[in-house]
Design a protein around this motif. Structure first.
Motif, short mmCIF file in Angstrom:
data_model
loop_
_atom_site.label_atom_id
_atom_site.label_comp_id
_atom_site.label_asym_id
_atom_site.label_seq_id
_atom_site.Cartn_x
_atom_site.Cartn_y
_atom_site.Cartn_z
N GLN B 181 11.32 -4.70 2.45
CA GLN B 181 10.99 -3.29 2.27
C GLN B 181 10.37 -2.71 3.55
O GLN B 181 9.87 -3.45 4.38
CB GLN B 181 10.01 -3.12 1.10
CG GLN B 181 8.62 -3.66 1.33
CD GLN B 181 8.55 -5.17 1.12
OE1 GLN B 181 9.56 -5.82 1.00
NE2 GLN B 181 7.35 -5.70 1.09
N PRO B 182 10.41 -1.37 3.71
CA PRO B 182 9.80 -0.73 4.88
C PRO B 182 8.28 -0.93 4.91
O PRO B 182 7.69 -1.42 3.95
CB PRO B 182 10.15 0.75 4.72
CG PRO B 182 11.19 0.82 3.66
CD PRO B 182 11.10 -0.41 2.84
N ALA B 183 7.65 -0.53 6.02
CA ALA B 183 6.22 -0.73 6.21
C ALA B 183 5.41 0.00 5.14
O ALA B 183 5.71 1.13 4.79
CB ALA B 183 5.81 -0.25 7.59
N SER B 184 4.37 -0.69 4.61
CA SER B 184 3.47 -0.06 3.66
C SER B 184 2.19 0.41 4.34
O SER B 184 1.50 1.28 3.85
CB SER B 184 3.08 -1.04 2.56
OG SER B 184 4.21 -1.50 1.89
N ARG B 187 2.35 3.54 8.73
CA ARG B 187 3.41 4.53 8.63
C ARG B 187 2.79 5.91 8.73
O ARG B 187 1.58 6.06 8.58
CB ARG B 187 4.21 4.36 7.35
CG ARG B 187 3.36 4.03 6.14
CD ARG B 187 4.18 3.85 4.92
NE ARG B 187 3.83 4.88 3.95
CZ ARG B 187 4.64 5.29 2.99
NH1 ARG B 187 5.84 4.79 2.88
NH2 ARG B 187 4.27 6.21 2.13
N ALA B 192 0.92 3.10 1.77
CA ALA B 192 1.52 3.34 0.46
C ALA B 192 0.89 2.40 -0.56
O ALA B 192 1.56 1.65 -1.23
CB ALA B 192 3.03 3.12 0.52
N MET B 193 -0.45 2.46 -0.64
CA MET B 193 -1.17 1.45 -1.41
C MET B 193 -2.53 2.05 -1.76
O MET B 193 -3.14 2.70 -0.93
CB MET B 193 -1.33 0.26 -0.46
CG MET B 193 -1.92 -0.97 -1.00
SD MET B 193 -2.02 -2.20 0.30
CE MET B 193 -0.36 -2.38 0.89
#
Lengths: 169, 239
Positions: B181-184, B187, B192-193
């Motif tokens: 998956q892309p960077a969490s 970015r 995204a957390m």
């Protein structure tokens, strides 16, 4: 005098290192650009429907390839014995019918990203021999999702994220 | 800044900082492990498997970060012939190698339940595997000569050549379709957390960084001792 010569030598070495790095970067960049289609792990439903892959290859039935996208909502059906699975994979533009017999990974569900290995048959159905689930970059506690679902503010995150992911290449 | 380029003076400062770095590592590790294994919530898709992230991501970050250190030191060896840079590069390489292995191993253990495969040749995994071989090649080249000093230059060139791999690792998930998956974390629109997962992850990353610094000082001491023994042998042999 000796000191400035030493400094000049250092300057020359630094220039060589920088020039070397720039050229190497260019070489690798051009190489990767040339191979961009082959480095991609999978093709999107749009490419397959159009019969044209990013790598420039045209698609013939029987070619083994990887297909990636989202499992379309409400498209998943099983045979009566639960062995054969039928679903559609979409990138929100085009969808491809898939048939797979075997065990699906834990993360497989509708709306979730998948990568399939297999080939197109002449009826336009993708016969998958392997199914991998792709998970996205969003992490979320279970409780928070349950709370949002109760409040009605929950929006399935993959829909927005992976749609852009699948078609934006 | 140049004051600390003197290896003896650098070691004096490093020795003084060592107890604090060690204590910091232990405290951060305890805090991070508590957060990662007990306090943090389960993921809505992955359940408890998400806890692999608290080892996998810090390992990946260190694998790449230490390679950056290796490359910076290698440039310094080639251009200014800094003895300290050479020692730091020598001492760092095996640590980076171990974290690359840890990253690949935890990624594999994570991939099996989530994706359904231990390994696949997507761009992210392949580029990290290349990083692993760069570390191996660097260490092999460094020790390929009877006189350790002769290995520095070819190994430094290899380390610099390998730098092109770092942006490829970072951006592989954006440039190509990958299974990974892309960077969490790093970015544009923020992690995204939620904070309840982000906080233990950042603490673990800090703990791993302190671990690297701690091991670096220990390994530098060993490199210094080895260098001293070599000089003693040479002077002793000539008597």
């Amino acid at each position: 005098m000796a000191k400035s010569r030493a400094r000049a030598r250092k300057q020359v070495r630094m220039n060589i290192v920088i020039a070397g790095m720039v050229m190497l970067g260019l070489a690798v960049g051009l190489g990767l650009y040339a191979f961009r289609g082959n480095v991609s792990f999978f093709a999107s439903p749009s490419e397959i429907v159009a019969g044209q892959l990013v790598s420039g290859e045209t698609l013939e039935s029987g070619t083994r390839l990887r297909l990636g996208g989202l499992v379309e909502e409400d498209s998943w059906q099983q045979s009566d014995d639960g062995v054969v699975h039928f679903f559609r994979v979409t990138d929100e533009v085009q969808a491809v019918k898939v048939e797979y017999s075997g065990i699906l990974p834990d993360l497989f569900r509708e709306g979730q990203g998948v990568v399939l290995t297999g080939q197109m048959n002449d009826k336009g159905v993708f016969m998958a021999s392997e199914v991998l689930a792709k998970h996205d970059e969003n992490y979320m506690p279970k409780e928070a999702v349950d709370a949002m679902k109760r409040a009605g503010t929950w929006k399935h995150a993959e829909e927005a994220e992976d749609a852009g992911d699948g078609s934006g290449q | 800044m140049h004051r600390f380029a003197n290896p003896t003076r650098f070691m004096k400062v490093a020795d003084r900082l060592f107890p604090f770095v060690s204590a910091g590592f232990l405290a951060l590790l305890a805090w991070g492990l508590y957060g990662a294994l007990l306090a943090s919530p389960e993921d809505y898709q992955q359940g408890s498997t998400v806890r692999i992230m608290y080892i996998h991501v810090p390992s990946a970050y260190l694998a790449v970060m230490i390679y950056g250190v290796l490359a910076a030191c290698s440039a310094s060896v080639l251009i200014w012939k800094h003895p300290l840079a050479d020692l730091i590069a020598r001492a760092s390489a095996p640590v980076g190698l171990v974290f690359t292995v840890l990253c690949l191993a935890t990624g594999s253990l994570w991939g099996k339940p989530m994706w359904g495969t231990w390994w696949d040749w997507d761009a992210r995994m392949t580029s990290v595997l290349i990083l692993f071989f760069l570390y191996l090649g660097y260490i092999a080249l460094l020790n390929a000569f009877d006189d350790p000093a002769r290995g520095s230059k070819p190994a430094a060139i290899l380390a610099l050549v390998g730098v092109v791999n770092l942006p490829v690792i970072k951006f592989s998930v954006d440039w190509w379709n990958t299974l990974h998956q892309p960077a969490s974390l790093l970015r544009f629109d923020g992690p995204a957390m939620p904070a309840s997962m982000l906080q233990p992850l950042l603490v673990m990353m800090a703990a791993f960084t302190f671990f690297y610094l701690m091991v670096l000082v220990i390994r530098l001491r060993a490199e210094f001792a080895a260098a001293r023994i070599r000089t003693l042998r040479i002077t002793g042999a000539s008597e």
